[in-house]
Design a protein around this motif. Structure first.
Motif, short mmCIF file in Angstrom:
data_model
loop_
_atom_site.label_atom_id
_atom_site.label_comp_id
_atom_site.label_asym_id
_atom_site.label_seq_id
_atom_site.Cartn_x
_atom_site.Cartn_y
_atom_site.Cartn_z
N ALA A 45 -41.44 23.43 18.76
CA ALA A 45 -40.70 22.18 18.89
C ALA A 45 -39.62 22.34 19.96
CB ALA A 45 -40.07 21.79 17.55
N THR A 46 -39.82 21.67 21.07
CA THR A 46 -38.89 21.82 22.19
C THR A 46 -38.19 20.52 22.54
OG1 THR A 46 -38.71 22.42 24.53
CG2 THR A 46 -40.79 21.42 23.83
N ASN A 47 -36.93 20.63 22.94
CA ASN A 47 -36.20 19.48 23.45
C ASN A 47 -36.62 19.12 24.87
OD1 ASN A 47 -34.63 18.77 21.29
ND2 ASN A 47 -32.69 19.45 22.15
N ASN A 48 -37.31 20.02 25.53
CA ASN A 48 -37.70 19.81 26.93
C ASN A 48 -38.90 18.86 26.99
OD1 ASN A 48 -38.55 20.00 29.62
ND2 ASN A 48 -37.91 22.15 29.77
N ALA A 49 -38.67 17.66 27.51
CA ALA A 49 -39.72 16.65 27.57
C ALA A 49 -40.38 16.56 28.93
CB ALA A 49 -39.14 15.28 27.20
N SER A 50 -40.20 17.56 29.77
CA SER A 50 -40.73 17.48 31.12
C SER A 50 -42.25 17.68 31.18
CB SER A 50 -40.04 18.50 32.04
OG SER A 50 -40.27 19.82 31.60
N LEU A 51 -42.83 18.35 30.18
CA LEU A 51 -44.26 18.62 30.17
C LEU A 51 -44.93 17.98 28.97
CD1 LEU A 51 -44.29 22.45 31.05
CD2 LEU A 51 -44.43 20.50 32.63
N LEU A 73 -44.82 20.22 19.58
CA LEU A 73 -44.12 18.95 19.42
C LEU A 73 -42.96 18.94 20.40
CD1 LEU A 73 -43.59 16.28 17.89
CD2 LEU A 73 -42.18 17.60 16.27
N THR A 74 -43.05 18.09 21.42
CA THR A 74 -41.97 17.96 22.39
C THR A 74 -41.06 16.80 22.01
OG1 THR A 74 -43.02 16.35 23.87
CG2 THR A 74 -43.63 18.69 24.16
N GLU A 195 -30.21 16.34 16.43
CA GLU A 195 -30.57 15.35 15.42
C GLU A 195 -31.73 15.90 14.60
OE1 GLU A 195 -28.43 12.99 15.13
OE2 GLU A 195 -27.48 13.73 16.97
N SER A 196 -31.85 15.39 13.39
CA SER A 196 -32.86 15.95 12.49
C SER A 196 -34.24 15.32 12.67
CB SER A 196 -32.41 15.78 11.03
OG SER A 196 -32.27 14.40 10.72
N ILE A 197 -34.35 14.29 13.54
CA ILE A 197 -35.61 13.54 13.66
C ILE A 197 -36.77 14.46 14.02
CG2 ILE A 197 -36.82 11.75 14.97
CD1 ILE A 197 -34.04 10.40 15.33
N ILE A 198 -36.61 15.26 15.09
CA ILE A 198 -37.72 16.09 15.53
C ILE A 198 -38.04 17.19 14.51
CG2 ILE A 198 -36.28 17.68 16.88
CD1 ILE A 198 -38.55 17.75 18.98
N TYR A 199 -37.02 17.71 13.82
CA TYR A 199 -37.26 18.72 12.79
C TYR A 199 -38.05 18.11 11.62
CZ TYR A 199 -34.56 22.69 14.54
OH TYR A 199 -34.12 23.78 15.26
N ARG A 200 -37.70 16.89 11.23
CA ARG A 200 -38.40 16.26 10.11
C ARG A 200 -39.86 15.93 10.49
NH1 ARG A 200 -35.45 16.23 6.03
NH2 ARG A 200 -33.17 16.07 6.13
#
Length: 273
Positions: A45-51, A73-74, A195-200
């Protein structure tokens, strides 16, 4: 010391944990071999949305590691999913600052993307989504500003102010968000960590109780704080951005701290944390 059997799934950050830019971290292949040997499920799960997810699969393949699309999951994917649950993709127009990793997930879910300087009021964007953009331009910033001033909602895939690369730490998406906020007075909603959104979303994909899940990351202010807000344990590596001094100065922290992924591999194989 806690037994490894207390951990049944991992949510793993990528930049600063698995690599710096295009340079793999030492012990990368062995780390993933250990996860496969132990049959330990994970989401990268990465915060990097470039790829896109496909591009991350290819990047890891070049580093000698095979992962499945469903294991990635980006923040771009997380943003598209979050928005699709709250807006009708068929009638919602989006202006995107960001690369293919921010644009493609929105297209996949049916959103219409608007172009630069769309002047027709009936065709302007309802949403401005901003992710990491290595081709950022004055025109993109100007178009985002015009849409935000016209009332578009502001969404940031992530708020990282910096990004660890093989050349050192550079600016992150948070710096772009700050520029747009300064020019419009509009503060974005952040989808990625802390934020917890991506973790959930990752927990839902893993289908493992959060009490048995551990997040691995290198940033105290995103990876670790996001885990704290989600209510899951965390392991911070010192191979990326944050330091032990940062932890000492904060009023929150990880459950564990280790130097890098080689230490995690040893810990998992020895069955202790």
């Amino acid at each position: 010391m806690q037994a490894y059997t207390d951990i049944r799934a991992l949510i793993i950050d990528m930049d600063g944990v698995l690599w710096h830019g295009d340079r793999a971290q030492a012990g990368l292949v062995d780390f993933f071999q250990a996860l496969r040997e132990l049959k330990l499920p994970f989401i990268l799960a990465t915060n990097n949305a470039s790829l896109t997810a496909e591009q991350y699969v290819d990047k890891l393949e070049k580093m000698g590691v095979t992962v499945a699309l469903k294991e990635i999951l980006t923040s771009g994917m997380a943003t598209a999913l979050y928005l699709s649950e709250r807006y009708d993709p068929q009638t919602t127009r989006v202006f995107v600052i960001g690369g293919i990793g921010a644009r493609q997930p929105l297209l996949d879910l049916g959103f219409k993307l608007t172009e630069l300087y769309e002047t027709d009021p009936d065709q302007r964007a309802h949403l401005v989504v901003c992710g990491m953009d290595r081709e950022l331009s004055w025109d993109k910033l100007a178009t985002a500003t015009l849409n935000l001033r016209a009332g578009a909602h502001f969404i940031g895939t992530n708020g990282d102010l910096s990004l660890p690369t093989e050349r050192g730490e550079t600016h992150g998406n948070g710096a772009i968000l700050a520029a747009l906020t300064a020019s419009t007075g509009v503060t974005p909603m952040i989808i990625g960590k802390p934020e917890s959104i991506i973790y959930r979303q990752a927990l839902s994909l893993l289908n493992v109780d959060q009490g048995y899940t551990v997040a691995i990351g290198d940033r105290l202010d995103t990876d670790i704080l996001g885990a704290v807000r989600t209510g899951i344990r965390s392991l911070m590596v010192l191979s990326g951005v944050s330091t032990e001094q940062d932890v000492a100065a904060a009023d929150f922290g990880p459950t564990w701290i280790v130097p890098d992924i080689r230490d995690i591999t040893e810990i998992l194989r020895n069955n202790t944390l």
